[in-house]
Design a protein around this motif. Structure first.
Motif, short mmCIF file in Angstrom:
data_model
loop_
_atom_site.label_atom_id
_atom_site.label_comp_id
_atom_site.label_asym_id
_atom_site.label_seq_id
_atom_site.Cartn_x
_atom_site.Cartn_y
_atom_site.Cartn_z
N ASN A 1 -3.91 7.22 -0.48
CA ASN A 1 -5.02 7.34 -1.44
C ASN A 1 -5.25 6.05 -2.22
O ASN A 1 -5.74 6.08 -3.35
CB ASN A 1 -4.76 8.50 -2.40
CG ASN A 1 -4.70 9.83 -1.68
OD1 ASN A 1 -5.52 10.10 -0.80
ND2 ASN A 1 -3.73 10.66 -2.05
N GLN A 2 -4.87 4.93 -1.63
CA GLN A 2 -5.04 3.64 -2.28
C GLN A 2 -6.24 2.89 -1.69
O GLN A 2 -6.60 3.09 -0.53
CB GLN A 2 -3.78 2.79 -2.10
CG GLN A 2 -2.49 3.50 -2.47
CD GLN A 2 -2.45 3.92 -3.91
OE1 GLN A 2 -2.81 3.16 -4.80
NE2 GLN A 2 -2.04 5.16 -4.15
N GLN A 3 -6.82 2.02 -2.50
CA GLN A 3 -7.85 1.14 -1.97
C GLN A 3 -7.17 0.09 -1.10
O GLN A 3 -6.23 -0.56 -1.53
CB GLN A 3 -8.62 0.46 -3.10
CG GLN A 3 -9.74 -0.44 -2.61
CD GLN A 3 -10.59 -0.98 -3.75
OE1 GLN A 3 -10.44 -0.57 -4.90
NE2 GLN A 3 -11.47 -1.91 -3.43
N LEU A 4 -7.63 -0.04 0.12
CA LEU A 4 -6.95 -0.93 1.06
C LEU A 4 -7.32 -2.37 0.80
O LEU A 4 -8.51 -2.72 0.73
CB LEU A 4 -7.31 -0.55 2.50
CG LEU A 4 -6.88 0.84 2.95
CD1 LEU A 4 -7.25 1.05 4.42
CD2 LEU A 4 -5.39 1.04 2.75
N GLN B 1 -7.44 0.25 10.52
CA GLN B 1 -8.44 -0.58 9.86
C GLN B 1 -8.04 -2.05 9.80
O GLN B 1 -8.81 -2.87 9.31
CB GLN B 1 -8.72 -0.04 8.46
CG GLN B 1 -9.28 1.39 8.47
CD GLN B 1 -9.70 1.88 7.10
OE1 GLN B 1 -10.37 1.16 6.37
NE2 GLN B 1 -9.29 3.10 6.74
N VAL C 1 0.87 -1.18 0.00
CA VAL C 1 0.00 0.00 0.00
C VAL C 1 0.91 1.23 0.00
O VAL C 1 1.59 1.50 0.98
CB VAL C 1 -0.93 0.02 1.23
CG1 VAL C 1 -1.81 1.27 1.20
CG2 VAL C 1 -1.78 -1.25 1.27
#
Length: 287
Positions: free
Chosen positions: A45-48, A73, A41
């Motif tokens: 601003n990345q999709q986790l 998260q 990651v």
């Protein structure tokens, strides 16, 4: 035990982890060969990805709120408690201007790695002058390629004391019977670790001035250093320290250590990788 495990490695937006020589990059490649699914990651601003655990591996001194939000998260985060590795956060060696100390001192940046990562971030954020080599007065210095040793606090330039980006520390070196300088390094992941010392003819030891490296017994890492690791919440990283007049003295802490130089013997390097890779199992037992 490692097969089907999902690991998310959280890196900073300025990091180039995939093309790096970070130790964790070497370890993650070997985990993947064992069946671990590794996700990188890069930035906030990345999709986790869904993962069983995350590793905080942002190569910057202090972790910002955006990265803290990301790691929160995940159910388990390696180094999730290690949010600030500035000198003022861990060093017991810092000297103030009015302290009654008259021994040798060393001037460092409060930021890790000479403040160079903060310099890179400023350039990344559009501060083009952050890469320009200009002579700055001491009160404005933000990064240092080399740390400087002075014979006493009285010899330290006045601007250093007025600069909150710099710290003055006691300089307490370790030397062997031949007069060579020593720096002990403990690299660890979970309950596994490697312990060695660098030997140099220079009092401020860096990778470029090492004469040799000597492997030490990891069981001999001083209890006081282990105690500092526990206090700071380090799961993974590297501690640099010396034994000065019989007492362990911590110099530096690092949550994103680099891998061994190419001059390392291949067989010993692979053995060290195998040892450290096993440390991941420490955290599997916590899931």
């Amino acid at each position: 035990m490692l097969s089907n495990l999902r690991v998310a490695i959280i890196t900073h937006e300025i990091d180039e982890f995939q093309d790096s020589t970070y130790l964790l990059r070497h370890l993650s490649k070997r985990w993947e060969q064992s069946g671990v699914k590794v996700f990188i990651v890069k930035g906030v601003n990345q999709q986790l990805p869904a993962a069983d655990l995350a590793i905080l591996h942002t190569d910057i001194t202090a972790v910002s709120e955006d990265y803290i939000r990301i790691i929160n998260q995940y159910p388990l985060v390696i180094n999730g408690a290690v949010l600030d590795i500035s000198k003022s956060a861990f060093s017991d060696l810092i000297v103030k201007k009015d302290d009654a100390y008259n021994g040798k001192v060393i001037v460092k940046t409060n930021a890790n790695f000479g403040g160079m990562r903060e310099r890179t971030k400023k350039f990344h954020d559009g501060d083009w002058q952050s890469t320009i080599e200009i002579q700055r007065p001491w009160r404005r210095v933000e990064w240092m390629e080399e740390y400087l040793v002075f014979d006493s606090p009285a010899d330290v330039p006045g601007g250093v004391w007025r600069n909150d980006k710099l710290v003055v520390e006691k300089f307490l070196p370790e030397q062997n019977s031949q007069g060579e300088y020593l720096l002990k390094m403990w690299v660890f992941l979970g309950d596994q670790g490697i312990y060695y010392q660098g030997v140099s003819s220079e009092p401020v030891i860096k990778s470029h001035n090492l004469i040799r490296r000597e492997l030490l017994d990891v069981n001999d890492v001083p209890e006081s250093i282990r105690g500092i690791r526990a206090k700071l919440g380090f799961d993974y990283g590297k501690f640099d320290f010396v034994i000065h007049q019989g007492e362990p003295v911590l110099y530096d802490v690092n949550r994103t250590p680099g891998g061994p130089k190419s001059s390392f013997k291949r067989k010993s390097t692979e053995r060290h990788y195998r040892i450290l890779c096993e440390g991941l199992k420490t955290f599997i037992n916590q899931l």
